[in-house]
Write a protein that holds these residues in place. Sequence first.
Motif, mmCIF file in Angstrom:
data_model
loop_
_atom_site.group_PDB
_atom_site.id
_atom_site.type_symbol
_atom_site.label_atom_id
_atom_site.label_comp_id
_atom_site.label_asym_id
_atom_site.label_seq_id
_atom_site.Cartn_x
_atom_site.Cartn_y
_atom_site.Cartn_z
ATOM 1 N N TYR A 220 0.896 -1.199 0.102
ATOM 2 C CA TYR A 220 0.006 0.094 -0.034
ATOM 3 C C TYR A 220 0.852 1.163 -0.003
ATOM 4 C CZ TYR A 220 -2.880 3.830 1.879
ATOM 5 O OH TYR A 220 -3.482 5.068 2.305
ATOM 6 N N MET A 221 0.369 2.243 -1.088
ATOM 7 C CA MET A 221 1.353 3.409 -1.221
ATOM 8 C C MET A 221 0.529 4.478 -1.126
ATOM 9 S SD MET A 221 4.874 2.087 -3.079
ATOM 10 C CE MET A 221 4.071 1.262 -4.536
ATOM 11 N N ASN A 222 0.858 5.504 -0.400
ATOM 12 C CA ASN A 222 -0.037 6.782 -0.705
ATOM 13 C C ASN A 222 1.032 7.868 -0.928
ATOM 14 O OD1 ASN A 222 -1.602 9.303 0.232
ATOM 15 N ND2 ASN A 222 -3.236 7.643 0.743
ATOM 16 N N THR A 223 0.601 8.798 -1.906
ATOM 17 C CA THR A 223 1.337 9.929 -2.162
ATOM 18 C C THR A 223 1.375 11.110 -1.285
ATOM 19 O OG1 THR A 223 -0.332 11.067 -3.382
ATOM 20 C CG2 THR A 223 0.823 9.418 -4.593
ATOM 21 N N GLY A 224 0.352 11.244 -0.304
ATOM 22 C CA GLY A 224 0.381 12.457 0.581
ATOM 23 C C GLY A 224 -0.256 13.573 -0.012
ATOM 24 N N ASP A 225 0.169 14.756 0.047
ATOM 25 C CA ASP A 225 -0.692 15.946 -0.562
ATOM 26 C C ASP A 225 0.405 16.997 -0.587
ATOM 27 O OD1 ASP A 225 -0.955 18.141 1.890
ATOM 28 O OD2 ASP A 225 -0.700 16.326 2.706
ATOM 29 N N TRP A 226 -0.067 18.166 -1.278
ATOM 30 C CA TRP A 226 0.444 19.351 -1.261
ATOM 31 C C TRP A 226 -0.178 20.656 -0.731
ATOM 32 C CZ3 TRP A 226 5.677 19.932 -3.180
ATOM 33 C CH2 TRP A 226 6.199 18.777 -3.581
ATOM 34 N N VAL A 227 -0.662 20.363 0.305
ATOM 35 C CA VAL A 227 -1.485 21.311 1.056
ATOM 36 C C VAL A 227 -0.526 21.393 2.434
ATOM 37 C CG1 VAL A 227 -3.418 21.794 2.344
ATOM 38 C CG2 VAL A 227 -3.488 20.771 0.163
ATOM 39 N N GLU A 228 -0.107 20.293 3.148
ATOM 40 C CA GLU A 228 0.746 20.513 4.118
ATOM 41 C C GLU A 228 1.880 19.794 4.154
ATOM 42 O OE1 GLU A 228 -1.967 19.277 7.981
ATOM 43 O OE2 GLU A 228 -3.295 18.517 6.168
ATOM 44 N N SER A 229 2.019 18.442 3.762
ATOM 45 C CA SER A 229 3.196 17.623 3.735
ATOM 46 C C SER A 229 4.006 17.877 2.685
ATOM 47 C CB SER A 229 2.928 16.326 3.960
ATOM 48 O OG SER A 229 2.144 15.831 3.099
ATOM 49 N N CYS A 230 3.624 18.389 1.544
ATOM 50 C CA CYS A 230 4.472 18.365 0.533
ATOM 51 C C CYS A 230 5.084 17.258 0.204
ATOM 52 C CB CYS A 230 5.278 19.514 0.567
ATOM 53 S SG CYS A 230 4.421 21.239 0.927
ATOM 54 N N THR A 231 4.251 16.169 -0.291
ATOM 55 C CA THR A 231 5.023 14.770 -0.507
ATOM 56 C C THR A 231 4.861 14.279 -1.948
ATOM 57 O OG1 THR A 231 3.278 13.637 0.443
ATOM 58 C CG2 THR A 231 5.141 14.290 1.833
ATOM 59 N N ALA A 232 5.579 13.359 -2.410
ATOM 60 C CA ALA A 232 5.612 12.663 -3.764
ATOM 61 C C ALA A 232 5.849 11.355 -3.513
ATOM 62 C CB ALA A 232 6.201 13.484 -4.858
ATOM 63 N N LEU A 233 5.598 10.342 -4.264
ATOM 64 C CA LEU A 233 5.998 9.096 -4.212
ATOM 65 C C LEU A 233 6.866 8.879 -5.638
ATOM 66 C CD1 LEU A 233 5.786 6.361 -3.151
ATOM 67 C CD2 LEU A 233 3.881 5.847 -4.753
ATOM 68 N N ALA A 234 8.112 8.470 -5.580
ATOM 69 C CA ALA A 234 8.774 8.030 -6.643
ATOM 70 C C ALA A 234 9.242 6.837 -6.955
ATOM 71 C CB ALA A 234 9.989 9.081 -6.546
ATOM 72 N N GLU A 235 9.118 6.434 -8.253
ATOM 73 C CA GLU A 235 9.771 4.963 -8.332
ATOM 74 C C GLU A 235 11.007 5.097 -9.135
ATOM 75 O OE1 GLU A 235 9.356 0.976 -11.445
ATOM 76 O OE2 GLU A 235 7.931 2.679 -11.637
ATOM 77 N N ASN A 236 12.185 4.140 -8.381
ATOM 78 C CA ASN A 236 13.439 4.374 -8.952
ATOM 79 C C ASN A 236 13.671 3.539 -10.004
ATOM 80 O OD1 ASN A 236 14.799 6.390 -6.939
ATOM 81 N ND2 ASN A 236 14.200 4.629 -5.819
ATOM 82 N N PHE A 237 14.607 3.420 -10.726
ATOM 83 C CA PHE A 237 14.788 2.626 -12.022
ATOM 84 C C PHE A 237 14.849 1.089 -11.879
ATOM 85 C CE2 PHE A 237 15.531 6.791 -13.861
ATOM 86 C CZ PHE A 237 14.859 6.645 -15.041
ATOM 87 N N ASP A 238 15.239 0.908 -10.630
ATOM 88 C CA ASP A 238 15.344 -0.451 -10.278
ATOM 89 C C ASP A 238 13.812 -1.052 -9.741
ATOM 90 O OD1 ASP A 238 14.797 0.841 -7.835
ATOM 91 O OD2 ASP A 238 16.940 -0.037 -7.027
ATOM 92 N N GLY A 239 12.783 -0.319 -9.812
ATOM 93 C CA GLY A 239 11.450 -0.871 -9.108
ATOM 94 C C GLY A 239 11.258 -0.732 -7.665
ATOM 95 N N SER A 240 12.212 -0.064 -7.172
ATOM 96 C CA SER A 240 11.826 0.460 -5.537
ATOM 97 C C SER A 240 11.285 1.827 -5.600
ATOM 98 C CB SER A 240 13.467 0.649 -4.829
ATOM 99 O OG SER A 240 14.082 1.430 -5.378
ATOM 100 N N PHE A 241 10.693 2.007 -4.542
ATOM 101 C CA PHE A 241 9.713 3.233 -4.488
ATOM 102 C C PHE A 241 10.279 4.124 -3.132
ATOM 103 C CE2 PHE A 241 7.085 0.824 -6.979
ATOM 104 C CZ PHE A 241 6.206 1.571 -7.683
#
Length: 275
Positions: A220-241
Amino acid sequence: MDGAGHRRFRALFISDIHLGSKPAKAEFLIDFLRHHDAEKIYLVGDIVDGWRLRRSWHWPESHNDVVQKLLRKARKGAEIIYIAGNHDEFLRSFQGVHFGGIVVADEAIHEAADGRRFLVIHGDQFDQVVHNVRWLAYLGDKAYDMAIVVNRVIGRVRRLFGRPYWSFSSWAKIKVKKAVKFISSFQDVLAQEAQRTGVDGVICGHIHHAAIEDINGVRYMNTGDWVESCTALAENFDGSFEIITWAQVLDAEAVPASAGPAIVAVFARQREEAA
């Protein structure tokens, strides 16, 4: 790293920007997009806040700059998928339509570099309050606005006493028992939906709480928001997040040297008006 302070990923997942609302941290997102690129970008719902725009029009230049920045990335070759959320649900009537290289969808399946498959969905479809008690959802939206105002007042008082910034609304969501129960239930339901869909995990937004967790064998992965926490989810080129928290990166005492004077000034102002 493509240069000083610049990172490139296989995929980026961003949600809950709430353009059209005063709490949206548009300048932070613009700077984040300036320092990050990806082959594929998922906008995982509530990018535009149609609820607030219907109540009163608020669209400063910085919000338009976010749109232009995303369109520019699309023109440069990034594949951008816009997953509609509940605040921008009007876009669900335009599934499959392309806007300047950005395609609209209700959900998507993302295949990571290591072969794992993830359901990408905003998540409001599994929020019973949003769908069954609409008036309560709007009331909650109003309460959230009030919490942001409380944030500002508390922030000013804490600064008078030399205390660091502390988010009341984030504390309320995570520490209040019912909020914790809601987040846990939301995560469980989304994990179950991933199992039902036959994928390895789910990537969502909606509850403004960034997370990477394993729930009953489902990622389970949640991206968060850009109202308070300013977060993003990123996938690296090896498939890790990984979760990137841009507000932490732009620390008041350690603004990256690659950041321009404008974002430094914006950061100082945001610290004064933080929410």
